[in-house]
Design an enzyme around this catalytic site. Structure first.
Site, mmCIF file in Angstrom:
data_model
loop_
_atom_site.group_PDB
_atom_site.id
_atom_site.type_symbol
_atom_site.label_atom_id
_atom_site.label_comp_id
_atom_site.label_asym_id
_atom_site.label_seq_id
_atom_site.Cartn_x
_atom_site.Cartn_y
_atom_site.Cartn_z
ATOM 1 N N GLY A 1 0.817 -1.206 0.000
ATOM 2 C CA GLY A 1 0.000 0.000 0.000
ATOM 3 C C GLY A 1 0.849 1.254 0.000
ATOM 4 C CG ASP B 1 8.254 4.058 10.845
ATOM 5 O OD1 ASP B 1 8.224 2.868 10.471
ATOM 6 O OD2 ASP B 1 8.018 4.398 12.007
#
EC number: 3.6.1.66
Length: 200
Positions: free
Chosen positions: A18, A75
């Site tokens: 994704g 992240d």
């Protein structure tokens, strides 16, 4: 910052499909060829830091070292106000192995129910780290505020998207058209800052 990212190959240091899709959507229109850690069969480094920036740099440094090309890592995670910012950097870990984000979303909901929490506010955080072969590094953070809903709605997006409604919207990220999500997401916010600093 005077350093720029020229057109060419950029290694996306992630194994999350994704995220790869969203990074390609963001970077390819500006002339970057995004090649993922999945495509290159790179190992996943251990994420041992306690911050999004720290873990993003671990992944980007490893990919840059392995390929000799500039590497970018994202992240990101969900911070729930009533849970003191959890799951935060442990967002993916809450999904277990193999990753099951319905389990993770249910865990968040169960904790909120157990607390009888009336505050359902949350935010997504995305930290983009870029590392060059000469050792230079840059980090950019983006956020988007919203509210958590239950049950999950929509099968678009990934991760916790089906339970997150952006402030001022009625659809979850899981229901939203991807182009609309990309225009307002935490990753898009971080990308705008990166683009202003690094792209000529």
């Amino acid at each position: 910052m005077t350093r720029t990212l020229g057109k060419g190959r950029l290694v996306a240091a992630t194994h999350n499909k994704g995220k790869v899709r969203e990074l390609k959507d963001l970077f390819e229109p500006v002339g970057m060829e995004v090649v993922s850690a999945i495509d290159l069969d790179l190992p996943e480094p251990d994420e041992t830091e306690l911050t999004f920036a720290g873990n993003a740099l671990i992944k980007a440094r490893a990919a840059c070292k392995a390929t000799g090309a500039p590497a970018l890592s994202d992240d990101s995670g969900l911070e729930v106000t009533a849970l003191g910012g959890m799951p935060g950097v442990h967002t993916a870990i809450w999904a277990g192995e193999p990753r099951d984000f319905y389990v993770a979303m249910k865990k968040v909901e169960d904790l909120l129910q157990d607390m009888q929490a009336t505050d359902r506010s949350a935010r997504f955080v995305s930290t983009l780290a870029v590392v060059w072969p000469d050792g230079q590094e840059a980090v950019f953070e983006g956020t988007v505020d919203g509210t958590l809903v239950w049950p999950p709605r929509g099968d678009r997006g990934f991760g916790y998207d089906p339970v997150f409604v952006v402030k001022g919207e009625t659809e979850t990220f899981g229901e939203m058209d991807p182009a609309k999500k990309h225009a307002m997401s935490h990753r898009a916010d971080a990308f705008r800052k990166l683009k202003a600093a690094l792209l000529p």
